[in-house]
Every structure is written in C-alpha cells, then in structure tokens.
Design a protein around this motif. Structure first.
Motif, PDB file in Angstrom:
ATOM      1  N   ASP A  58       0.842  -1.201   0.000  1.00 36.53           N
ATOM      2  CA  ASP A  58       0.000   0.000   0.000  1.00 36.53           C
ATOM      3  C   ASP A  58       0.877   1.251   0.000  1.00 36.53           C
ATOM      4  OD1 ASP A  58      -1.710   2.134   0.586  1.00 36.53           O
ATOM      5  OD2 ASP A  58      -2.934   0.968   1.958  1.00 36.53           O
ATOM      6  N   PRO A  59       0.634   2.209  -0.904  1.00 35.60           N
ATOM      7  CA  PRO A  59       1.425   3.445  -0.921  1.00 35.60           C
ATOM      8  C   PRO A  59       1.361   4.222   0.393  1.00 35.60           C
ATOM      9  CG  PRO A  59       0.117   3.247  -2.925  1.00 35.60           C
ATOM     10  CD  PRO A  59      -0.347   2.163  -2.009  1.00 35.60           C
ATOM     11  N   ASN A  60       0.311   4.012   1.170  1.00 36.27           N
ATOM     12  CA  ASN A  60       0.151   4.728   2.439  1.00 36.27           C
ATOM     13  C   ASN A  60       0.666   3.921   3.636  1.00 36.27           C
ATOM     14  OD1 ASN A  60      -1.218   6.962   1.207  1.00 36.27           O
ATOM     15  ND2 ASN A  60      -3.057   5.681   1.094  1.00 36.27           N
ATOM     16  N   ALA A  61       1.400   2.861   3.373  1.00 33.51           N
ATOM     17  CA  ALA A  61       1.848   1.987   4.457  1.00 33.51           C
ATOM     18  C   ALA A  61       2.670   2.731   5.495  1.00 33.51           C
ATOM     19  CB  ALA A  61       2.649   0.808   3.885  1.00 33.51           C
ATOM     20  N   MET A  62       3.558   3.640   5.074  1.00 30.20           N
ATOM     21  CA  MET A  62       4.406   4.358   6.025  1.00 30.20           C
ATOM     22  C   MET A  62       3.567   5.161   7.017  1.00 30.20           C
ATOM     23  SD  MET A  62       7.382   7.247   5.459  1.00 30.20           S
ATOM     24  CE  MET A  62       8.509   6.145   4.624  1.00 30.20           C
ATOM     25  N   ASP A  63       2.519   5.816   6.527  1.00 29.98           N
ATOM     26  CA  ASP A  63       1.679   6.634   7.411  1.00 29.98           C
ATOM     27  C   ASP A  63       0.965   5.761   8.445  1.00 29.98           C
ATOM     28  OD1 ASP A  63       2.416   8.915   6.021  1.00 29.98           O
ATOM     29  OD2 ASP A  63       0.678   8.822   4.679  1.00 29.98           O
ATOM     30  N   VAL A  64       0.456   4.613   8.004  1.00 24.66           N
ATOM     31  CA  VAL A  64      -0.251   3.723   8.921  1.00 24.66           C
ATOM     32  C   VAL A  64       0.712   3.153   9.954  1.00 24.66           C
ATOM     33  CG1 VAL A  64      -1.667   1.649   9.109  1.00 24.66           C
ATOM     34  CG2 VAL A  64      -1.914   3.147   7.122  1.00 24.66           C
ATOM     35  N   ILE A  65       1.910   2.784   9.505  1.00 22.54           N
ATOM     36  CA  ILE A  65       2.915   2.238  10.417  1.00 22.54           C
ATOM     37  C   ILE A  65       3.343   3.288  11.433  1.00 22.54           C
ATOM     38  CG2 ILE A  65       5.319   1.461  10.534  1.00 22.54           C
ATOM     39  CD1 ILE A  65       4.810  -0.095   7.954  1.00 22.54           C
ATOM     40  N   LYS A  66       3.558   4.505  10.989  1.00 24.16           N
ATOM     41  CA  LYS A  66       3.974   5.569  11.914  1.00 24.16           C
ATOM     42  C   LYS A  66       2.929   5.783  13.003  1.00 24.16           C
ATOM     43  CE  LYS A  66       5.313  10.437  12.215  1.00 24.16           C
ATOM     44  NZ  LYS A  66       5.440  11.726  11.496  1.00 24.16           N
ATOM     45  N   GLN A  67       1.657   5.824  12.606  1.00 18.75           N
ATOM     46  CA  GLN A  67       0.593   6.023  13.594  1.00 18.75           C
ATOM     47  C   GLN A  67       0.541   4.857  14.573  1.00 18.75           C
ATOM     48  OE1 GLN A  67      -3.353   6.421  11.966  1.00 18.75           O
ATOM     49  NE2 GLN A  67      -4.210   7.163  13.887  1.00 18.75           N
ATOM     50  N   ALA A 173      12.920  -7.330   8.400  1.00 20.07           N
ATOM     51  CA  ALA A 173      13.227  -6.413   9.500  1.00 20.07           C
ATOM     52  C   ALA A 173      13.965  -5.186   8.982  1.00 20.07           C
ATOM     53  CB  ALA A 173      14.055  -7.127  10.563  1.00 20.07           C
ATOM     54  N   HIS A 174      14.911  -5.390   8.069  1.00 24.27           N
ATOM     55  CA  HIS A 174      15.644  -4.270   7.455  1.00 24.27           C
ATOM     56  C   HIS A 174      14.669  -3.311   6.778  1.00 24.27           C
ATOM     57  CE1 HIS A 174      17.947  -2.181   4.339  1.00 24.27           C
ATOM     58  NE2 HIS A 174      19.047  -2.428   5.033  1.00 24.27           N
ATOM     59  N   LYS A 175      13.743  -3.864   5.994  1.00 25.63           N
ATOM     60  CA  LYS A 175      12.773  -3.036   5.278  1.00 25.63           C
ATOM     61  C   LYS A 175      11.897  -2.246   6.242  1.00 25.63           C
ATOM     62  CE  LYS A 175       9.068  -3.405   1.820  1.00 25.63           C
ATOM     63  NZ  LYS A 175       8.355  -4.345   0.902  1.00 25.63           N
ATOM     64  N   LEU A 176      11.422  -2.902   7.293  1.00 27.30           N
ATOM     65  CA  LEU A 176      10.542  -2.235   8.255  1.00 27.30           C
ATOM     66  C   LEU A 176      11.276  -1.145   9.030  1.00 27.30           C
ATOM     67  CD1 LEU A 176       8.659  -5.368   9.584  1.00 27.30           C
ATOM     68  CD2 LEU A 176       7.633  -3.488   8.285  1.00 27.30           C
ATOM     69  N   ILE A 177      12.513  -1.427   9.416  1.00 26.85           N
ATOM     70  CA  ILE A 177      13.285  -0.423  10.153  1.00 26.85           C
ATOM     71  C   ILE A 177      13.496   0.823   9.306  1.00 26.85           C
ATOM     72  CG2 ILE A 177      15.562   0.070  11.139  1.00 26.85           C
ATOM     73  CD1 ILE A 177      15.604  -2.874  12.103  1.00 26.85           C
ATOM     74  N   VAL A 178      13.798   0.635   8.028  1.00 25.49           N
ATOM     75  CA  VAL A 178      13.972   1.790   7.137  1.00 25.49           C
ATOM     76  C   VAL A 178      12.680   2.607   7.064  1.00 25.49           C
ATOM     77  CG1 VAL A 178      14.351   2.496   4.743  1.00 25.49           C
ATOM     78  CG2 VAL A 178      15.815   0.745   5.779  1.00 25.49           C
ATOM     79  N   ILE A 179      11.550   1.940   6.883  1.00 27.28           N
ATOM     80  CA  ILE A 179      10.262   2.645   6.813  1.00 27.28           C
ATOM     81  C   ILE A 179      10.000   3.423   8.106  1.00 27.28           C
ATOM     82  CG2 ILE A 179       7.757   2.330   6.750  1.00 27.28           C
ATOM     83  CD1 ILE A 179       8.240  -0.079   4.887  1.00 27.28           C
ATOM     84  N   ILE A 180      10.228   2.779   9.235  1.00 23.80           N
ATOM     85  CA  ILE A 180       9.948   3.415  10.527  1.00 23.80           C
ATOM     86  C   ILE A 180      10.859   4.616  10.747  1.00 23.80           C
ATOM     87  CG2 ILE A 180      10.032   3.057  13.029  1.00 23.80           C
ATOM     88  CD1 ILE A 180       9.223   0.111  12.444  1.00 23.80           C
ATOM     89  N   LEU A 265      15.048  -0.119  22.128  1.00 22.16           N
ATOM     90  CA  LEU A 265      15.989   0.725  21.389  1.00 22.16           C
ATOM     91  C   LEU A 265      15.260   1.667  20.435  1.00 22.16           C
ATOM     92  CD1 LEU A 265      18.950  -1.691  20.533  1.00 22.16           C
ATOM     93  CD2 LEU A 265      18.636  -0.231  22.534  1.00 22.16           C
ATOM     94  N   MET A 266      14.132   1.211  19.868  1.00 24.02           N
ATOM     95  CA  MET A 266      13.350   2.094  19.002  1.00 24.02           C
ATOM     96  C   MET A 266      12.661   3.176  19.827  1.00 24.02           C
ATOM     97  SD  MET A 266      12.792   2.549  15.762  1.00 24.02           S
ATOM     98  CE  MET A 266      12.838   1.016  14.834  1.00 24.02           C
ATOM     99  N   HIS A 267      12.240   2.842  21.028  1.00 25.63           N
ATOM    100  CA  HIS A 267      11.653   3.845  21.929  1.00 25.63           C
ATOM    101  C   HIS A 267      12.683   4.929  22.253  1.00 25.63           C
ATOM    102  CE1 HIS A 267       9.024   5.369  25.118  1.00 25.63           C
ATOM    103  NE2 HIS A 267      10.042   5.317  25.956  1.00 25.63           N
ATOM    104  N   ILE A 268      13.915   4.507  22.509  1.00 27.34           N
ATOM    105  CA  ILE A 268      14.985   5.474  22.801  1.00 27.34           C
ATOM    106  C   ILE A 268      15.299   6.312  21.568  1.00 27.34           C
ATOM    107  CG2 ILE A 268      17.427   5.704  23.414  1.00 27.34           C
ATOM    108  CD1 ILE A 268      17.064   3.084  25.057  1.00 27.34           C
ATOM    109  N   PHE A 269      15.473   5.658  20.424  1.00 34.61           N
ATOM    110  CA  PHE A 269      15.828   6.375  19.198  1.00 34.61           C
ATOM    111  C   PHE A 269      14.764   7.390  18.813  1.00 34.61           C
ATOM    112  CE2 PHE A 269      15.805   6.924  14.602  1.00 34.61           C
ATOM    113  CZ  PHE A 269      17.114   7.345  14.389  1.00 34.61           C
ATOM    114  N   SER A 270      13.493   7.059  19.054  1.00 39.20           N
ATOM    115  CA  SER A 270      12.389   7.959  18.692  1.00 39.20           C
ATOM    116  C   SER A 270      12.139   9.023  19.750  1.00 39.20           C
ATOM    117  CB  SER A 270      11.107   7.149  18.473  1.00 39.20           C
ATOM    118  OG  SER A 270      10.627   6.631  19.707  1.00 39.20           O
ATOM    119  N   ASN A 271      13.025   9.091  20.746  1.00 36.30           N
ATOM    120  CA  ASN A 271      12.866  10.083  21.814  1.00 36.30           C
ATOM    121  C   ASN A 271      11.539   9.909  22.548  1.00 36.30           C
ATOM    122  OD1 ASN A 271      14.331  12.199  23.109  1.00 36.30           O
ATOM    123  ND2 ASN A 271      12.911  13.708  22.265  1.00 36.30           N
TER     124      ASN A 271
END
Length: 340
Positions: A58-67, A173-180, A265-271
């Motif tokens: 889905d072209p909107n996947a990044m927005d849904v994942i971010k939310q 996992a690599h793909k998802l981390i890049v998107i996030i 680690l993602m919680h820390i990285f995302s402040n």
C-alpha cells in the motif's frame, strides 16, 4: 566486536530447569500466578483499529505504520514477502523439536552462561514464579551444533529451514526499520546505524496445554529490548498487549500476517515518540501454541541515542550493550535510569 549472544549473557544467569509438561496433571505452586487480579478493564471490539493490519504494498503503508508506532508500538503486516509455505515449515520443524522427549531436549539445554539452545525464557530470572513455556533460542550458527545433537542423521532439514527463514525475516526487518526511521526523518547515517551489521536472534516457543490455564502465564509481562520484533502468532490466541486505560487486550491472529512490535531501542531512538509495548502470553487447556519470534537490533558496540531529528533529547546516549546490561539488572526500571 561484541556479539549479540555475548551482550545477552547477563539475562542467562538463572537455573534453567524446564518442566516436563507431558507429565503435569496440575499446575505446581512454582508456576501459579495471581493473574486474576489483572484482567482487562473492558472488552475491545474493533481489534483491527487498535492493532492495524498493514499491507506493505500500500502506498500509504508508512503513514499507517507511523501512527501504529506512536499509539501502541504494534501492528500486523501482509504482503511482507516471506512465503506462507516457509512460515508453516518453520512451525512444523518447531513442533518436531518440542515433540521430542525431555531426555532428548535436555541434550541441548542452554548452559548456565549461555543464551542459545533449549530452556526457559531469558526473562525468567526477574520473576518469583515460573512460566508455562519452553523455548529454543538460535543465534548465529548455534542451530547447526544443536541440531546435530538432536538428529545426528537427519539434521539438515531443521538447519536449512531455520537458516532460510532467518535470511528472509532479517530482510523484512531491514525493510521495516527503514520505513519506521524514514517516517521520523532520520538521517541516512542513522538509518545505516540501524540496518548495517544487524544482529538478530530467533526464538521458537511452545506453550503446552495447561490443566488450569487461569492460574498461570505463558510469558510474564515484558517489553522487548532491541529495535523491532517480528512474530508468527501460530493461529492460536494467547498473546496480549497492555493498553493504557483499557488493560490487557488479546491479539487476534490474521491469516498470512506477521506481527511487528517495537523494542526499547526504538523507543529510545524515537525520543519516546514510539511505544515499546508491554505484552504477555496466556495459555489454554486444549491446544499447544507454537510461535516463533525474531529480534533485530544494531551492532551492540554502537551507541543508541535519540535521533538528531529531535531538538530536546530525553535519553542519555549509551552503547547498546550497556543498555542491555542495565536492563538485565534493573528490568522494568531501565528507561527511568537513562532519562535526562
């Protein structure tokens, strides 16, 4: 260079003595939890709204994942690129492993200072009660040595299956981390930190049928420690996530989907913008539940800190292995100890 298995050795310092669940006709006192005091506050009807199912095409996947990362730190993914047949083959091999006799499984029992092989979940040492669970942890090439012990004349099938799955899930996992990371405008240098020289671990889980499931837990409440976790739920209910204001919520498996949840680690990285969700596993009386989970993180000698996208970082920078050591000694209090 420090390996992930070396960094996790502090978690392994406990007596690793799994129950022979096939001989258990009641729940021993050592495994009885007061979980009746910790039931959901209300039923949640729209489960897919709470934990979205994201189509990665889905072209909107990044927005849904971010939310999803901001609200619960958990989502399910479809069109993830890992063949369904491969996932079912891993599940079949896991059933073959856990179907061995206890005497056979003890041949690959995790050592007192080790982190791979058969045994209890690594967080067991932080709780007074034991869990209704048995696991098998794979890091690096540890699967080859263990499989040769279990199946001296027939180990290739197990090894080939686990190696193939690890290769596929590592790419996902690599793909998802890049998107996030792109969703919060991380720099290319930060994306390289998170995706270059990645280190991961695969954990196979078995939750046997339990004679009194409401008196025990398959896994105690915890957060994961690395960047992302990718989980095959196994089609049987059991995993629950804690939702602020709503209590514990049961995850509904979606056919063909894999569950993704963020780690510390993602919680820390995302402040602290993204959630590292608290989750647990319940067991049932009728069915064995087989699941498998892949944990992925950056090099453990590298430094984790809030992204430069945030002007007011709320965590102190520290090496990944130092955070893992801190959590191994302080568990639920680790975040508070590195806040500025």
């Amino acid at each position: 260079m420090t390996t992930l298995s070396e960094a996790f050795r502090d978690y392994a310092k406990f007596e690793n003595t799994p129950l022979d669940f096939n001989t258990m006709h009641e729940v021993p006192e050592t495994h009885q939890w007061p979980i009746q005091l910790d039931q959901p506050l209300q039923m949640i009807q729209d489960t897919h709204t709470l934990i979205p199912v994201v189509d990665l095409s889905d072209p909107n996947a990044m927005d849904v994942i971010k939310q999803a990362c901001e609200t619960l730190g958990m989502f399910q993914v479809l069109n993830h690129g890992i063949p369904f047949e491969m996932v079912k083959k891993v599940e079949s091999e896991a059933r073959r492993l856990f179907g061995l006799s206890m005497d056979e499984k003890r041949k690959v029992l995790r050592s007192a200072n080790g982190v791979t092989g058969y045994g209890l979940f690594p967080i067991s040492s932080y709780f007074d009660k034991s869990m209704w669970h048995e696991g098998f942890t794979i890091m690096d090439s540890s699967v080859d040595d263990d499989a040769k012990v279990l199946w001296p004349n027939d180990y290739h099938q197990f090894c080939d299956t686990m190696h193939a799955y690890q290769s596929e899930v590592k790419s996902l996992a690599h793909k998802l981390i890049v998107i996030i990371l792109q969703s919060i405008n991380a720099t290319q240098e930060e994306i390289n930190w998170a995706t270059s020289s990645q280190q991961g671990a695969l954990l196979l889980n078995s939750y046997p049928p339990c004679p009194k499931p409401n008196s025990t837990l398959g896994l105690a409440p915890h957060t994961d420690s690395l960047l992302v976790t990718i989980l095959h739920l196994g089609g049987v209910h059991g995993l629950e996530v804690f939702v602020q204001g709503l209590g514990w919520h049961q995850i509904q498996p979606v056919e063909g989907a894999l569950l993704v949840n963020l780690g510390d680690l993602m919680h820390i990285f995302s402040n602290a913008k993204f959630v590292s969700p608290l989750h647990r596993v319940k067991v049932n009386q009728l069915k064995q539940r087989i699941s498998f989970v892949y944990f992925q993180g950056p090099p453990v000698d590298s430094v984790v800190a809030p992204s430069s996208a945030f002007l007011n970082p709320c965590f102190e920078p520290m090496r990944v292995k130092e955070y893992l050591s801190l959590k191994s000694k302080n568990f639920h209090d680790a975040f508070s100890m590195i806040r500025k």
